[in-house]
Design a protein around this motif. Structure first.
Motif, mmCIF file in Angstrom:
data_model
loop_
_atom_site.group_PDB
_atom_site.id
_atom_site.type_symbol
_atom_site.label_atom_id
_atom_site.label_comp_id
_atom_site.label_asym_id
_atom_site.label_seq_id
_atom_site.Cartn_x
_atom_site.Cartn_y
_atom_site.Cartn_z
ATOM 1 N N SER A 17 0.830 -1.202 0.000
ATOM 2 C CA SER A 17 0.000 0.000 0.000
ATOM 3 C C SER A 17 0.866 1.253 0.000
ATOM 4 O O SER A 17 2.015 1.235 0.462
ATOM 5 C CB SER A 17 -0.899 0.025 1.244
ATOM 6 N N LEU A 18 0.290 2.324 -0.516
ATOM 7 C CA LEU A 18 0.927 3.632 -0.512
ATOM 8 C C LEU A 18 -0.145 4.681 -0.375
ATOM 9 O O LEU A 18 -1.283 4.475 -0.819
ATOM 10 C CB LEU A 18 1.670 3.892 -1.821
ATOM 11 N N ARG A 19 0.233 5.811 0.202
ATOM 12 C CA ARG A 19 -0.663 6.954 0.184
ATOM 13 C C ARG A 19 0.075 8.132 -0.448
ATOM 14 O O ARG A 19 1.111 8.567 0.048
ATOM 15 C CB ARG A 19 -1.150 7.346 1.573
ATOM 16 N N LEU A 20 -0.485 8.608 -1.547
ATOM 17 C CA LEU A 20 0.047 9.793 -2.202
ATOM 18 C C LEU A 20 -0.657 11.022 -1.648
ATOM 19 O O LEU A 20 -1.839 10.980 -1.328
ATOM 20 C CB LEU A 20 -0.156 9.720 -3.709
ATOM 21 N N SER A 21 0.092 12.105 -1.555
ATOM 22 C CA SER A 21 -0.459 13.371 -1.098
ATOM 23 C C SER A 21 -0.200 14.451 -2.141
ATOM 24 O O SER A 21 0.804 14.405 -2.859
ATOM 25 C CB SER A 21 0.186 13.799 0.219
ATOM 26 N N CYS A 22 -1.094 15.407 -2.181
ATOM 27 C CA CYS A 22 -0.945 16.556 -3.077
ATOM 28 C C CYS A 22 -1.290 17.806 -2.285
ATOM 29 O O CYS A 22 -2.451 18.040 -1.957
ATOM 30 C CB CYS A 22 -1.857 16.419 -4.286
ATOM 31 N N ALA A 23 -0.274 18.583 -1.964
ATOM 32 C CA ALA A 23 -0.480 19.840 -1.247
ATOM 33 C C ALA A 23 -0.827 20.924 -2.249
ATOM 34 O O ALA A 23 -0.065 21.176 -3.187
ATOM 35 C CB ALA A 23 0.777 20.208 -0.478
ATOM 36 N N ALA A 24 -1.973 21.538 -2.055
ATOM 37 C CA ALA A 24 -2.475 22.527 -2.998
ATOM 38 C C ALA A 24 -2.449 23.920 -2.394
ATOM 39 O O ALA A 24 -2.747 24.097 -1.214
ATOM 40 C CB ALA A 24 -3.892 22.170 -3.427
ATOM 41 N N SER A 25 -2.109 24.884 -3.202
ATOM 42 C CA SER A 25 -2.183 26.277 -2.786
ATOM 43 C C SER A 25 -2.663 27.111 -3.962
ATOM 44 O O SER A 25 -2.458 26.745 -5.117
ATOM 45 C CB SER A 25 -0.816 26.775 -2.313
ATOM 46 N N GLY A 26 -3.333 28.195 -3.634
ATOM 47 C CA GLY A 26 -3.798 29.098 -4.673
ATOM 48 C C GLY A 26 -5.121 28.709 -5.306
ATOM 49 O O GLY A 26 -5.604 29.406 -6.192
ATOM 50 N N LEU A 27 -5.718 27.608 -4.865
ATOM 51 C CA LEU A 27 -7.005 27.201 -5.421
ATOM 52 C C LEU A 27 -8.120 28.022 -4.783
ATOM 53 O O LEU A 27 -8.079 28.350 -3.618
ATOM 54 C CB LEU A 27 -7.253 25.718 -5.165
#
Length: 128
Positions: A17-27
């Motif tokens: 298993s893996l967990r990917l993350s996506c940190a978002a800014s400016g949305l």
């Protein structure tokens, strides 16, 4: 300015298993749609999973249904992709995307060039 930064990709054994993350800014609120795409060497980029922040609807490509889960944490401005029972064919560069046409992506498995915001990608390798 929108910025998407993925993390979490690494080498994992098949079945892991893996967990990917996506940190978002400016949305902004109007950037309702986010998703994960992947591209394996020599293959076209394809939609893996998408989520609408407004009504929280989700969509998954058939091959990952029941194994992957897309979610988001508004407080942390972060999108996640929890991946379980990984297979060698899941190996690819995974990209976080935002502000694309949800229905188009679901129907075609892709978005037209030049549309949406994209991260730089994170590599997932699955050993058999």
């Amino acid at each position: 300015q929108v910025q998407l930064v993925e993390s979490g990709g690494r080498l994992v054994q098949a079945g892991g298993s893996l967990r990917l993350s996506c940190a978002a800014s400016g949305l902004t609120f109007s950037n309702d749609v986010m998703g994960w795409f992947r591209q394996a060497p020599g293959k076209e980029r394809e939609l893996v999973a998408a989520i609408k922040w407004g009504d929280r609807s989700t969509n998954y490509r058939d091959s990952v249904k029941g194994r992957f889960t897309i979610s988001r944490d508004n407080a942390k401005n972060t999108l996640y992709l929890q991946m379980t029972s990984l297979r060698p064919e899941d190996a690819a560069d995974y990209y976080c995307a935002a502000d694309f046409h949800y229905e188009y992506a679901v129907r075609h498995g892709e978005v037209p060039p030049g549309f949406g915001y994209w991260g730089q990608g994170t590599q997932v390798t699955v050993s058999s």
